[in-house]
Design a protein around this motif. Structure first.
Motif, mmCIF file in Angstrom:
data_model
loop_
_atom_site.group_PDB
_atom_site.id
_atom_site.type_symbol
_atom_site.label_atom_id
_atom_site.label_comp_id
_atom_site.label_asym_id
_atom_site.label_seq_id
_atom_site.Cartn_x
_atom_site.Cartn_y
_atom_site.Cartn_z
ATOM 1 N N LEU A 168 68.694 38.629 69.643
ATOM 2 C CA LEU A 168 68.007 39.140 70.855
ATOM 3 C C LEU A 168 68.672 40.242 71.419
ATOM 4 C CD1 LEU A 168 66.599 38.222 73.433
ATOM 5 C CD2 LEU A 168 68.753 37.112 74.089
ATOM 6 N N ARG A 169 70.067 40.448 71.216
ATOM 7 C CA ARG A 169 70.388 41.685 71.335
ATOM 8 C C ARG A 169 69.723 43.067 70.869
ATOM 9 N NH1 ARG A 169 74.265 46.183 69.851
ATOM 10 N NH2 ARG A 169 74.370 44.975 67.797
ATOM 11 N N GLN A 170 69.368 42.847 69.455
ATOM 12 C CA GLN A 170 68.473 43.849 68.828
ATOM 13 C C GLN A 170 67.027 43.889 69.567
ATOM 14 O OE1 GLN A 170 69.568 46.091 66.755
ATOM 15 N NE2 GLN A 170 71.525 45.235 66.107
ATOM 16 N N LEU A 171 66.523 42.606 69.817
ATOM 17 C CA LEU A 171 65.338 42.994 70.469
ATOM 18 C C LEU A 171 65.383 43.600 71.857
ATOM 19 C CD1 LEU A 171 63.821 39.268 69.992
ATOM 20 C CD2 LEU A 171 63.202 41.341 68.446
ATOM 21 N N ALA A 231 63.612 48.299 74.675
ATOM 22 C CA ALA A 231 64.085 49.726 75.616
ATOM 23 C C ALA A 231 63.587 50.703 75.250
ATOM 24 C CB ALA A 231 65.557 49.490 75.878
ATOM 25 N N GLN A 232 63.509 50.858 73.796
ATOM 26 C CA GLN A 232 63.230 52.002 73.132
ATOM 27 C C GLN A 232 61.554 52.256 72.819
ATOM 28 O OE1 GLN A 232 65.438 51.852 69.233
ATOM 29 N NE2 GLN A 232 67.177 52.722 70.160
ATOM 30 N N GLY A 233 60.801 51.183 73.352
ATOM 31 C CA GLY A 233 59.427 51.305 73.308
ATOM 32 C C GLY A 233 58.794 50.804 71.949
ATOM 33 N N ASP A 250 60.794 47.785 58.138
ATOM 34 C CA ASP A 250 62.447 47.293 57.894
ATOM 35 C C ASP A 250 63.507 47.982 58.461
ATOM 36 O OD1 ASP A 250 60.820 45.323 56.476
ATOM 37 O OD2 ASP A 250 61.053 46.275 54.553
ATOM 38 N N VAL A 251 63.350 49.319 58.235
ATOM 39 C CA VAL A 251 64.523 50.251 58.523
ATOM 40 C C VAL A 251 64.821 49.988 59.893
ATOM 41 C CG1 VAL A 251 65.325 52.675 58.807
ATOM 42 C CG2 VAL A 251 64.029 51.743 56.560
ATOM 43 N N ARG A 252 63.545 49.907 60.841
ATOM 44 C CA ARG A 252 63.698 49.667 62.334
ATOM 45 C C ARG A 252 64.428 48.489 62.757
ATOM 46 N NH1 ARG A 252 58.576 52.203 62.374
ATOM 47 N NH2 ARG A 252 57.989 50.362 63.161
ATOM 48 N N CYS A 253 64.233 47.429 61.809
ATOM 49 C CA CYS A 253 64.852 46.074 62.468
ATOM 50 C C CYS A 253 66.167 45.968 62.091
ATOM 51 C CB CYS A 253 63.754 44.975 61.321
ATOM 52 S SG CYS A 253 62.205 45.037 61.873
ATOM 53 N N ALA A 254 66.903 46.551 62.868
ATOM 54 C CA ALA A 254 68.608 46.343 62.699
ATOM 55 C C ALA A 254 68.888 45.028 62.880
ATOM 56 C CB ALA A 254 69.239 47.510 63.788
ATOM 57 N N PHE A 255 70.318 44.812 62.269
ATOM 58 C CA PHE A 255 70.887 43.446 62.607
ATOM 59 C C PHE A 255 72.365 43.833 62.151
ATOM 60 C CE2 PHE A 255 72.768 39.500 61.436
ATOM 61 C CZ PHE A 255 72.491 38.756 62.426
#
Length: 316
Positions: A139-142, A147-149, A17-22
């Motif tokens: 989409l920006r977050q995806l 890019a970060q793998g 969850d923490v990695r799923c930024a919005f």
């Protein structure tokens, strides 16, 4: 509306969850930029300019984008030109998730109390632009995650045109069936004829997701055709602390783009839509009026919707 309100739970998060930024601020900006073009009424200069901007934004975030042009018969029996904007973002998965919203705005403010005010186009900040803005931010977050793998799902994005071209209240001719959601009807029919290595597993439609007092019930068609995915989304929202938005109630059937995605394309699709049964229309009191502007777009609501969707689709 039937059902019981879910009990509120304390928000819990996981490492995923923490990695799923919005960012609600970013989504808000994308909404405001659409509104700045003016009313996005099909076949107008404002509509064309906004469409070109949306195309460029999707491409900027690494998606393969195309315009899907076509015509459908409108409420008056005339051929209505349309432009769906279709994009594919390739992630880590073979199966894709469909994220969709309509990007047009209604040509008439036919819920205005004064008759003479009903022929002005709706600016459509909430009804149209809000769903598009949230999807652009997802989409920006995806693109950042890729890019970060980090694990990133493959996503099919469709911005449907001519959703709001349904029969106006002032029309006195014979009403035709299926006059709403022309763009999704067109896309769904075309989708069935396509061969792609990517299969769409399920879809999420965002419509009117910026209202400060929004509540998103489990809409009837969504439950009927895509019940498992409704359950995933609403459980995620509750776990993240957004149970007051994603309420555990069942709403009456709503004719929206997801209906045709479900019934023509045969893709299980969930509609996240603000529904207010206490109002006569079932929607906000400013729905299809001149008050559907940026004053009624709320950061907290955008965050609740965007965080719920991106957390759900990025969960392995």
């Amino acid at each position: 509306m039937l059902g019981l309100v879910a009990c509120q739970t304390k928000p819990t998060t996981t490492t995923a969850d923490v990695r799923c930024a919005f960012s609600a601020d970013s989504a808000y900006s994308y909404i405001a930029q659409q509104v700045a073009f003016g009313a996005r009424v099909p076949a107008t200069e404002e509509h064309a300019a906004c469409g070109d901007w949306l195309h460029s934004q999707l491409a900027r975030f690494g998606a393969q984008v195309q315009n899907q042009y076509g015509t459908m018969t409108n409420y008056a029996g005339e051929e209505q030109p349309l432009r769906n904007i279709v994009a594919f973002f390739e992630g880590s998965t073979t199966n894709a998730i469909l994220l969709c919203a309509h990007w047009d705005s209604r040509p008439w403010s036919d819920e205005e109390p004064l008759y003479e005010d009903r022929f002005t186009p709706v600016i459509g900040a909430n009804d149209g632009a809000s769903g598009v803005g949230v999807i652009l931010e997802i989409l920006r977050q995806l693109s950042i995650r890729k890019a970060q793998g980090e694990f990133t799902p493959s996503v099919q994005i469709v911005f449907f045109d001519c959703e709001d071209m349904g029969t106006p209240t002032h029309y006195t001719g014979k009403e035709r069936p299926d006059t709403w959601c022309l763009g999704s009807q067109y896309w769904a029919k075309e989708y069935k004829t396509q061969n792609s290595k990517f299969k769409i597993q399920y879809g999420i439609l965002l419509d009117m997701v910026g209202d400060p007092s929004a509540t998103f019930p489990r809409e009837y068609f969504s439950v009927n055709y895509a019940g498992n995915y409704v359950e995933q989304l609403w459980r995620t929202a509750s776990r993240l602390g957004y149970g007051r938005y994603f309420v555990n109630q069942t709403a009456y059937p709503i004719t929206d783009d997801h209906y045709y995605v479900n019934t023509i394309a045969n893709i299980p699709c969930v509609d996240i839509i603000d529904y207010k049964p206490q109002n006569g229309t079932g929607f906000a009191e400013w729905w299809h009026t001149q008050h559907d502007d940026m004053r009624n777009i709320n950061l907290q609501t955008l965050q609740a919707v965007g965080q719920t969707v991106i957390t759900t689709i990025c969960s392995k």
